[in-house]
Write a protein that holds these residues in place. Structure first.
Motif, PDB file in Angstrom:
ATOM      1  N   UNK A 199      34.241 -63.061   5.699  1.00  0.00           N
ATOM      2  CA  UNK A 199      33.755 -62.009   4.670  1.00  0.00           C
ATOM      3  C   UNK A 199      33.248 -60.826   5.605  1.00  0.00           C
ATOM      4  N   UNK A 214      35.848 -58.888   6.996  1.00  0.00           N
ATOM      5  CA  UNK A 214      36.665 -58.168   6.030  1.00  0.00           C
ATOM      6  C   UNK A 214      36.040 -57.061   5.628  1.00  0.00           C
ATOM      7  N   UNK A 215      34.578 -57.292   5.524  1.00  0.00           N
ATOM      8  CA  UNK A 215      33.789 -56.059   5.245  1.00  0.00           C
ATOM      9  C   UNK A 215      33.908 -54.788   6.093  1.00  0.00           C
ATOM     10  N   UNK A 268      37.329 -53.252   6.110  1.00  0.00           N
ATOM     11  CA  UNK A 268      37.465 -52.139   4.996  1.00  0.00           C
ATOM     12  C   UNK A 268      36.658 -51.091   5.060  1.00  0.00           C
ATOM     13  N   UNK A 269      35.337 -51.246   5.641  1.00  0.00           N
ATOM     14  CA  UNK A 269      34.821 -49.990   5.847  1.00  0.00           C
ATOM     15  C   UNK A 269      35.432 -49.116   6.741  1.00  0.00           C
ATOM     16  N   UNK A 326      41.600 -60.651  -5.188  1.00  0.00           N
ATOM     17  CA  UNK A 326      41.193 -61.569  -4.139  1.00  0.00           C
ATOM     18  C   UNK A 326      40.759 -60.491  -2.931  1.00  0.00           C
ATOM     19  N   UNK A 327      41.312 -59.342  -2.927  1.00  0.00           N
ATOM     20  CA  UNK A 327      41.094 -58.532  -1.850  1.00  0.00           C
ATOM     21  C   UNK A 327      40.484 -56.969  -2.333  1.00  0.00           C
ATOM     22  N   UNK A 328      39.280 -57.143  -2.258  1.00  0.00           N
ATOM     23  CA  UNK A 328      38.623 -55.927  -2.982  1.00  0.00           C
ATOM     24  C   UNK A 328      38.650 -54.728  -1.918  1.00  0.00           C
ATOM     25  N   UNK A 329      38.880 -53.520  -2.434  1.00  0.00           N
ATOM     26  CA  UNK A 329      39.079 -52.316  -1.493  1.00  0.00           C
ATOM     27  C   UNK A 329      37.693 -51.654  -1.098  1.00  0.00           C
ATOM     28  N   UNK A 330      37.912 -50.273  -1.264  1.00  0.00           N
ATOM     29  CA  UNK A 330      36.782 -49.654  -0.726  1.00  0.00           C
ATOM     30  C   UNK A 330      36.256 -49.052  -1.898  1.00  0.00           C
ATOM     31  N   UNK A 340      44.052 -49.422  -2.895  1.00  0.00           N
ATOM     32  CA  UNK A 340      44.156 -50.279  -3.811  1.00  0.00           C
ATOM     33  C   UNK A 340      42.911 -51.208  -4.284  1.00  0.00           C
ATOM     34  N   UNK A 395      36.575 -64.309  -3.366  1.00  0.00           N
ATOM     35  CA  UNK A 395      37.381 -63.165  -2.738  1.00  0.00           C
ATOM     36  C   UNK A 395      37.238 -63.357  -1.274  1.00  0.00           C
ATOM     37  N   UNK A 396      38.123 -62.492  -0.467  1.00  0.00           N
ATOM     38  CA  UNK A 396      37.820 -62.444   0.842  1.00  0.00           C
ATOM     39  C   UNK A 396      36.565 -61.835   1.363  1.00  0.00           C
ATOM     40  N   UNK A 397      36.010 -60.837   0.667  1.00  0.00           N
ATOM     41  CA  UNK A 397      34.740 -60.245   0.993  1.00  0.00           C
ATOM     42  C   UNK A 397      34.656 -58.937   0.197  1.00  0.00           C
ATOM     43  N   UNK A 398      33.463 -58.254   0.478  1.00  0.00           N
ATOM     44  CA  UNK A 398      33.199 -56.988  -0.073  1.00  0.00           C
ATOM     45  C   UNK A 398      32.741 -55.929   0.894  1.00  0.00           C
ATOM     46  N   UNK A 399      33.109 -54.645   0.454  1.00  0.00           N
ATOM     47  CA  UNK A 399      32.919 -53.772   1.588  1.00  0.00           C
ATOM     48  C   UNK A 399      31.694 -53.217   0.642  1.00  0.00           C
TER      49      UNK A 399
END
Lengths: 286, 105
Positions: free
Chosen positions: A139, A142-143, A146-147, B11-15, B22, B54-58
């Motif tokens: 995670x 992943x963060x 995305x950033x 499952x794959x949150x974006x920005x 997406x 989910x895979x994680x979060x930005x």
């Protein structure tokens, strides 16, 4: 009349981590000479050592170059294999493609042009399998991915959206996964200066290294002025502080941040873009 | 009590914004979180938002979703109605509540 070919030699150690000044100068030269109509030959024959971050920064520079480019591979077969394994460089020189699927062995490269969670997931899944736990999550990585993608989407291009490139490499011997994220945009510091320079000139008074350090510390406001915004870089650094990623390295323009050394220092040559590199081990899997 | 699982959205949150790519925080807030919050408010009941799976979060996803909700409806109202849960990464609960409590920094 044939245009003259301009040769540009790779440094013997192609690494932004261990040889940042020579490597960034080399990449800046490619960028500055890569206008349409130019013919460049990148001479990699003398490369003795190529780290994942240096290799990917070169691959990204070649992908975004507008000149006609040819090249060769290192004479050292072991180093040449590293080039070939990336999937970006072929046996005859430089192909500049991004497979988007894992190559045989330990490497996965792909490119994109938006903040795409499914692509980030693929990077994570590749590494989880290599680290011995298929389906596990990373995670924090992943963060960071995305950033980084969002940062490129929003800030890398001066007038147009720029692509980003990701390289995931697994070191079987040391059981370490290394990620390198690259874009060939204007660079974090140049982007900040363009957006905030007039309002916050004091941030740039200390040079690119100080400005990059401020951005990583969360001291640079977003263009909206809201304190919870514009903190993507700080978020990446916080993840490193918590120990959820290792050996974080951030290079942009003339700034180079090494998290483990807790230093942000000035490069002699400006790197044309942004490189963010970090490592993970099985202990970061969830 | 309603339960809204983000993994049912993706499952794959974006920005942060739809323009970023997406499954953004903006998309989640507009399509799922706000309607669920409005319904919970009308019924005067809790809305549980589950972050697991989910895979994680930005940070930008979470701030846009939850900070954005608080900017629209007010921190107190959101804090009173929402319960955030996450066993995968417990730290995220406090992070999200921080965005709710300080939506304007």
């Amino acid at each position: 009349m044939q245009r003259q070919v301009v040769e540009i030699a790779c440094p013997k150690i192609l690494s932004l981590r261990t040889n940042p000044d020579e490597t960034s100068a080399f990449l800046a030269t490619i960028r500055s000479r890569s206008s349409p109509g130019m013919r460049l030959r990148v001479v990699a024959q003398g490369v003795r050592e190529a780290s994942p971050d240096g290799l990917m920064a070169l691959a990204a520079a070649l992908s975004s170059a507008k000149a006609e480019i040819t090249g060769d591979l290192p004479a050292d077969e072991g180093v040449a294999d590293v080039f070939r394994e990336s999937g970006v460089f072929d046996a005859k020189g430089i192909r500049r493609s991004w497979p988007g699927t894992p190559t045989a062995g330990a490497v996965f490269t792909l490119m994109g042009d938006e903040a795409d969670g499914e692509l980030a997931e693929r990077c994570v899944m590749f590494m989880a399998e290599k680290l011995g736990r298929p389906g596990a999550r990373l995670p924090a990585t992943y963060r960071v991915l995305i950033e980084c993608m969002a940062n490129t989407v929003n800030h890398a291009g001066a007038t147009e959206r720029m692509p980003w490139y990701v390289h995931a490499h697994f070191d079987q011997t040391n059981q370490v996964g290394c990620y390198t994220f690259v874009d060939c945009g204007v660079g974090i510091v140049a982007s900040l200066r363009r957006r905030l320079g007039q309002r916050l000139s004091h941030l740039f008074a200390g040079g690119d290294a100080a400005a990059l350090n401020s951005a990583l510390a969360g001291d640079v406001p977003s263009r909206t002025g809201l304190a919870n915004r514009g903190r993507g870089l700080n978020g990446i650094r916080l993840v490193a502080i918590k120990g959820r990623i290792r050996r974080l390295l951030v290079i942009a323009n003339r700034g180079r941040y090494d998290h483990d050394a807790d230093q942000c220092h000035k490069l002699h040559s400006s790197y044309p873009g942004t490189v963010i590199s970090w490592e993970v081990t099985a202990s970061e899997l969830r | 009590m309603q339960v809204l699982r983000i993994v049912d959205f993706t499952k794959t949150p974006g920005a942060r914004n739809r323009a970023d790519g997406p499954f953004s925080g903006e998309q989640f807030r507009e399509e799922l979180l706000e309607p669920a919050f409005t319904l919970a408010s009308e019924r005067n009941e809790k809305l549980v938002v589950d972050l697991d799976g989910t895979q994680g979060y930005a940070t930008s996803f979470l701030e846009e979703a939850f900070g954005g909700l608080a900017r629209k409806y007010g921190s107190k109202k959101v804090e009173d109605l929402i319960e955030v849960r996450c066993t995968d990464e417990p730290d995220l609960v406090e992070e999200v509540m921080g965005y709710v409590r300080n939506p304007n920094g």
